[in-house]
Design an enzyme around this catalytic site. Structure first.
Site, PDB file in Angstrom:
ATOM      1  N   GLU A 175       0.800  -1.225   0.000  1.00  0.00           N
ATOM      2  CA  GLU A 175       0.000   0.000   0.000  1.00  0.00           C
ATOM      3  C   GLU A 175       0.837   1.281   0.000  1.00  0.00           C
ATOM      4  O   GLU A 175       0.684   2.151   0.859  1.00  0.00           O
ATOM      5  CB  GLU A 175      -0.971   0.002   1.183  1.00  0.00           C
ATOM      6  CG  GLU A 175      -1.947  -1.149   1.145  1.00  0.00           C
ATOM      7  CD  GLU A 175      -3.021  -1.075   2.207  1.00  0.00           C
ATOM      8  OE1 GLU A 175      -4.107  -1.659   2.007  1.00  0.00           O
ATOM      9  OE2 GLU A 175      -2.783  -0.434   3.256  1.00  0.00           O
TER      10      GLU A 175
ATOM     11  N   GLU B 148      -6.468  -7.428  -1.575  1.00  0.00           N
ATOM     12  CA  GLU B 148      -6.997  -7.386  -0.216  1.00  0.00           C
ATOM     13  C   GLU B 148      -8.461  -6.990  -0.290  1.00  0.00           C
ATOM     14  O   GLU B 148      -8.813  -6.030  -0.983  1.00  0.00           O
ATOM     15  CB  GLU B 148      -6.267  -6.365   0.670  1.00  0.00           C
ATOM     16  CG  GLU B 148      -4.842  -6.715   1.038  1.00  0.00           C
ATOM     17  CD  GLU B 148      -4.262  -5.728   2.062  1.00  0.00           C
ATOM     18  OE1 GLU B 148      -5.057  -5.071   2.774  1.00  0.00           O
ATOM     19  OE2 GLU B 148      -3.028  -5.598   2.140  1.00  0.00           O
TER      20      GLU B 148
END
Length: 470
Positions: A244, A364
């Site tokens: 991320e 995710e």
């Protein structure tokens, strides 16, 4: 469950049995109710492995079946392939595997999670190949490693191979957990560098060298269990540059773009065999102002990421997207979360097809049990929404290549649960949904000429895959 595991894990039972059913009926044009019942029975049988681990299901009868060689996953256009055959992903995240493997008292949990994932047909796991300067650190200081922790990562890779689960290995973190870019900045400051922000990780030449050295060390690691160098091991599905990445100090995205360009080429220069992905959440940025309407909020376009631009970088093989409506929109559960999830996925699948020409993995997704209004029925609906949206792309030969739920935990690890953990033995309905998705994708992954796509008799079961009953 130990007495039932041979070679590939329990999923071979359900998926091979399912495949045998399909091959047996491949000359027909559609499946009837009896075959649909058989599919349901196979799935319920997989659930029973978790509920009744002592029951025998005839594994010995399957051992004589031909086994595909363990080959590298490659990319062909907007699809993944193995040995020129389609490969679609149904997978999961369990980030702490290396740390657990570093301690004899918890190492067994690594085996447990792979066993259970295998039993429901999950094929890819995303986990950390970093722990920077913290408790049980892999990298204690720049280019100084704890050999025992590295051996723990070796064990994770070897166990994944044992259960025929491939790994996405993430190489550092945007967040403070397990060190990440903040730890690199601390290391830099300790040497006297004038650093003012954690985002200097992306631009400072010394910190870039630290990261590149870590990448080189991991890729060239010779596994002490298998004696296979990581960069040559087909067990590794892909390298992820960072979990991320965000660079809020530069909303233009230029600083992060430069870092991605350098690091993707760096990885590929040492390991041209494996796939590479960035680890992005999927936010649209300044280069596509017409796309920011799909972002969950206005802040998302100010964090220095740019989905399409970032993924057009040389060396990046597939796109990554995360889905957290309960973090990004509202913590309170509502139908708006499901609507966002569907539109978010469809937008990125379309962009991967039209602008990127590559697969996209939703790396995710999940919902927290801690959210106001949470119930297991909503989680099941979210799982179904994600899986159905992917299947709608898959049946058209689109870029939707798979998903990785956040996150799968074995029993006895409740204390690690951030609210998103799924414990298969405690979640019968979720387990059934996951197993059905694995079964569907296993059919797509079955042996058939790539050029055939869906035209041959072997794919007469497409009707079954997308029937409302499943």
């Amino acid at each position: 469950m130990d007495t039932l595991i041979r070679n590939y894990g329990l999923h071979i039972i359900s998926l091979v049995a399912l495949f045998m059913i399909l091959v047996q009926h491949s000359s027909s044009t559609a499946f009837g109710a009896n075959e649909e019942e058989q599919l349901e029975a196979v799935v319920e049988g997989a659930e029973n492995h978790l509920a009744y681990p002592g029951r025998s299901h005839g594994i010995g009868d399957l051992e004589t079946m031909e086994v595909d060689p363990w080959l590298m996953v490659e990319r062909k256009g907007n699809q993944f392939v193995v040995n020129d055959q389609p490969f679609y992903v149904n997978g999961f995240n369990t980030y702490w595997l290396m740390v657990f493997a570093a301690d004899e008292s918890t190492r067994g949990k690594v085996t447990d999670v792979f066993k259970q994932a295998s039993s429901v047909g999950l094929t890819v796991c995303r986990t950390w190949a970093f722990n920077d300067g913290q408790w049980r650190a892999l990298q204690k200081t720049p280019s100084v490693y704890d050999e025992e922790v590295f051996k723990a990562l070796d064990f994770v890779v070897s166990e994944a191979k044992k259960y025929k689960i491939r790994l996405i290995l993430s190489l550092t973190n945007n967040w403070d957990a397990y060190g990440g870019k903040a730890q690199y900045v601390k290391w830099g400051k300790a040497t006297g560098l004038n650093l003012t922000s954690d985002d200097d990780f992306f631009s400072d030449p010394t910190l870039r060298r630290y990261y590149k050295a870590h990448v080189k060390t991991v890729l060239n690691r010779v596994n002490t269990v298998t004696n296979i160098t990581y960069k040559d091991d087909p067990t590794i599905f892909a390298w992820e540059l960072m979990n991320e990445p965000r660079c809020t100090s530069d909303p233009s995205g230029n600083k992060l773009q430069s870092w991605i360009q350098e690091m993707a080429v760096h990885v590929k220069s040492m390991d041209p065999k494996h796939l590479v992905e960035i680890g992005l959440e999927g936010f649209y940025g300044p280069s596509t102002p017409d796309k920011v309407q799909f972002n969950p909020n206005t802040y998302a376009q100010q964090v220095g990421t740019d989905f399409i631009r970032n993924h057009q970088v040389l060396g990046v093989d597939f796109a990554s997207v995360h889905i957290y409506a309960d973090s990004w929109i509202s913590q309170t559960i509502s139908d708006a979360h499901l609507k966002f999830t569907k539109s978010w996925m469809e937008a990125h699948i379309e962009d991967a097809e039209k602008y990127l020409g590559m697969p996209v993995v939703f790396a995710e997704f999940g919902v927290s049990t801690k959210d106001p209004g949470y119930n297991s029925s909503f989680r099941d609906t979210l799982l179904t929404t994600v899986y159905t949206t992917l299947l709608n792309s898959t049946k058209m030969g689109g870029s939707g290549a798979g998903s990785l739920l956040w996150q799968l935990f074995p029993e006895g690890t409740d204390y690690m649960d951030d609210g998103y953990a799924i414990f298969l033995s405690k979640s019968a309905s979720a387990t059934k949904i996951i197993t059905l998705q694995s079964a569907r994708l296993a059919m797509f992954n079955s042996r058939c000429s790539w050029k055939c796509r869906w035209g041959c008799k072997k794919h007469a079961w497409e009707t079954l895959l997308y029937s409302n009953e499943l």
